[in-house]
Design a protein around this motif. Structure first.
Motif, short mmCIF file in Angstrom:
data_model
loop_
_atom_site.label_atom_id
_atom_site.label_comp_id
_atom_site.label_asym_id
_atom_site.label_seq_id
_atom_site.Cartn_x
_atom_site.Cartn_y
_atom_site.Cartn_z
N LYS A 69 0.82 -1.21 0.00
CA LYS A 69 0.00 0.00 0.00
C LYS A 69 0.85 1.27 0.00
O LYS A 69 0.45 2.30 -0.55
CB LYS A 69 -0.93 0.00 1.21
CG LYS A 69 -2.04 -1.04 1.12
CD LYS A 69 -2.92 -1.04 2.36
CE LYS A 69 -4.03 -2.07 2.26
NZ LYS A 69 -4.88 -2.12 3.49
N ASN A 70 2.02 1.19 0.60
CA ASN A 70 2.90 2.36 0.67
C ASN A 70 3.89 2.43 -0.49
O ASN A 70 4.73 3.33 -0.52
CB ASN A 70 3.67 2.35 1.99
CG ASN A 70 2.83 2.76 3.17
OD1 ASN A 70 2.51 3.92 3.36
ND2 ASN A 70 2.43 1.77 3.97
N SER A 71 3.79 1.47 -1.40
CA SER A 71 4.77 1.40 -2.49
C SER A 71 4.16 1.62 -3.87
O SER A 71 4.83 1.43 -4.89
CB SER A 71 5.47 0.03 -2.47
OG SER A 71 6.12 -0.18 -1.24
N GLU A 72 2.90 2.03 -3.92
CA GLU A 72 2.21 2.15 -5.21
C GLU A 72 2.93 3.08 -6.17
O GLU A 72 2.94 2.86 -7.38
CB GLU A 72 0.77 2.66 -4.99
CG GLU A 72 -0.13 1.71 -4.21
CD GLU A 72 -0.55 0.50 -5.03
OE1 GLU A 72 -0.27 0.46 -6.25
OE2 GLU A 72 -1.15 -0.43 -4.44
N ASP A 73 3.54 4.14 -5.64
CA ASP A 73 4.22 5.12 -6.51
C ASP A 73 5.71 4.80 -6.67
O ASP A 73 6.42 5.55 -7.37
CB ASP A 73 4.08 6.53 -5.92
CG ASP A 73 2.63 7.00 -5.90
OD1 ASP A 73 1.85 6.55 -6.75
OD2 ASP A 73 2.29 7.79 -5.00
N LEU A 74 6.17 3.72 -6.08
CA LEU A 74 7.59 3.40 -6.11
C LEU A 74 7.91 2.13 -6.89
O LEU A 74 8.98 2.03 -7.50
CB LEU A 74 8.11 3.22 -4.67
CG LEU A 74 8.08 4.44 -3.75
CD1 LEU A 74 8.40 4.01 -2.32
CD2 LEU A 74 9.08 5.47 -4.22
#
Length: 296
Positions: A164-169
């Motif tokens: 969830k915290n890596s969607e843009d990475l």
């Protein structure tokens, strides 16, 4: 790096050392530049190092951690094929620093670069170390706790938070497919004694060889694949193949080593993207190696 972080000031450390260990009062004290995420390290003269926890907890909890780590570090050093820190003492809280702290022997060497790819000789060194650690008696104990080294599926919730915290990475849809594969890998081998975190920041090198190992306080029984995950942090393709052959890793242990590395580096990427560039880079490199070597 952490919301519950503790600022460890050099003047406070000097005063604590001089007050609690007068024999070192005249020794130079130097903060060691480090990208570690658990302790701040100060060198005391030529022979010792002080370690200060940088995340808040109770005094009793901190003391218990330090005592447990001291015992584990002593056992590790007794078994290790390369130099490793040995415990010397535990210091007390004082004005300016709220927790107990540890003193251990200083181990010379250079921290392995994040982009380290090892060599044939380094692969032999690393495999020899892990073989020696595995030969240590577990004393009838098995893995315990909530960190890496037990049931891979216990980390589903953490990995989901990472996604969830890596969607843009990261390419999260592809990584979800990898995790679906990793989490269902069966466990067939018994626990062995394991360092638990053989990655560049905990490995010392000299002339391309393994010269020492740091952060040995987690030495404990775990899945054999936990130390095998060092292949994804410390070795390139050629040296990794040599390492695998030396350890006689079957397909299952090899895949599980990817699983433990995946769980760790996935968290390092989003958690440290802004606060710790070295940890971020280390996570990205290991993840890229795993992805490139896993066909799902």
């Amino acid at each position: 790096m952490h919301d519950d972080g503790i600022d460890v000031r050099e003047d406070v450390v000097r005063a604590m050392i001089a007050d609690q260990f007068p024999a070192w009062a005249s020794e130079p004290v130097q903060r060691i530049a480090s990208d570690g995420t658990v302790n701040t390290i100060f060198r005391i003269g030529d022979e010792a190092a002080a370690r200060f926890l940088i995340r808040r907890r109770t005094v009793d909890a901190a003391r218990e951690v330090l005592k447990r780590e001291a015992e584990a570090s002593q056992r590790f050093a007794d078994q290790s094929t390369v130099p490793a820190p040995r415990p010397i003492a535990i210091g007390e809280p004082a004005e300016g620093y709220p927790l107990p702290w540890a003193v251990q022997t200083w181990i010379p060497g250079t921290i392995a670069p994040i982009e380290f790819e090892g060599s044939a000789d380094f692969s032999h060194d690393l495999a020899g170390l892990i073989t020696a650690l595995r030969a240590t008696d577990t004393r009838g104990k098995v893995f315990e706790g909530h960190n890496r080294g037990g049931d891979i599926r216990d980390h589903d919730e953490w990995v989901e938070e990472c996604f969830k915290n890596s969607e843009d990475l990261l390419d999260v849809p592809h990584l979800r497919r990898l995790w679906a594969h990793f989490r269902d890998l069966p466990r067939t081998s018994a626990d062995v004694m394991s360092h638990g975190d053989l990655q560049p920041l905990n490995v010392l090198v000299s002339d391309g060889r393994l010269a020492g190992v740091l952060d040995t306080g987690g030495f404990a029984p775990a899945d054999p694949a936990l130390d095998t995950m060092s292949a994804w942090y410390l070795l390139g393709d050629d040296s990794r193949a040599i390492f695998r052959e030396l350890l006689n890793c079957d397909d299952l242990e090899w895949e599980r080593s990817k699983a433990w590395s995946f769980q760790q580096c996935l968290g390092a990427i989003w958690y440290y993207v802004d606060s710790n560039p070295v940890m971020y880079r280390m996570g990205r490199l290991a993840l890229d190696r795993i992805v490139a070597n896993t066909r799902i």
